[in-house]
Design an enzyme around this catalytic site. Structure first.
Site, mmCIF file in Angstrom:
data_model
loop_
_atom_site.group_PDB
_atom_site.id
_atom_site.type_symbol
_atom_site.label_atom_id
_atom_site.label_comp_id
_atom_site.label_asym_id
_atom_site.label_seq_id
_atom_site.Cartn_x
_atom_site.Cartn_y
_atom_site.Cartn_z
ATOM 1 C CB CYS A 13 -0.913 0.017 1.219
ATOM 2 S SG CYS A 13 -1.930 1.517 1.302
ATOM 3 C CB CYS A 29 -0.316 2.183 4.380
ATOM 4 S SG CYS A 29 -2.125 2.262 4.344
#
Length: 187
Positions: free
Chosen positions: A144, A147
């Site tokens: 991700c 993230c």
């Protein structure tokens, strides 16, 4: 540290008996290096390995991490949290990766608020620095980008060196590589 090296060797021998391929050799040597000789403290190495291993659903790697953490005298609630971080980050990684596929305008218009409960990020048992390190490791494995960037920034704000962050990425990469190799051997 020799006990850690022995446990890592035993794990590799059990999981890859008689392995001699160059791919296995690259992966195993890189995995051993980051677990045995790293700027990360031993507890940091193995709490992160535990989080990563749970995210990868690698039971044998989970067992290795838990065994070493027990030997290191890590509090059971810290071990539990390290294992559970894969869950909360799994949720966040999927959601924020979804948002990263959309235009910023669409996110602002229709998806500005996640609406997901994340209270566990507020007061982690392991402390903010360690929690952020494990969150970063799992975010790397789960790929991700939002993230990873967020947790890398948070980790660095806790005075974690670039060398440590780099080894978190190496740990995630080698654990993923070994998990994939094990799957290749059993298909």
């Amino acid at each position: 540290m020799s006990n850690i090296a022995e446990k890592v060797d035993a794990f590799l021998e059990k999981e890859f008996p008689g392995a001699t391929t160059t791919i296995y050799r690259d992966l195993s040597l890189n995995f051993k290096k980051v677990l045995e000789d790293s700027p990360l403290e031993p507890q940091e190495r193995f709490t992160n390995l535990l989080s990563i291993a749970v995210a990868l659903e690698n039971k044998e790697m989970v067992a290795l991490a838990k065994s070493v953490l027990t030997d290191l005298g890590t509090a059971p609630e810290v071990v539990q949290e390290a294992a559970e971080i894969a869950g909360i980050m799994g949720m966040n990684n999927v959601y924020y990766k979804f948002r990263s596929f959309l235009s910023p305008e669409l996110v602002a218009q229709d998806y500005a608020r996640a609406g997901l409960r994340m209270n566990s990020l507020g007061k982690p048992v392991s402390g903010k620095k360690d929690f952020e390190m494990m969150s970063l490791s799992v975010s790397i494995v789960n790929a991700c980008p939002v993230c990873v960037a967020s947790h890398e920034k948070a980790v660095r704000s806790h005075d974690v060196s670039a060398d440590k962050v780099h080894d978190l990425a190496r740990l995630a990469a080698t654990a993923k590589g070994l998990t994939s190799l094990k799957k290749a051997w059993t298909l």
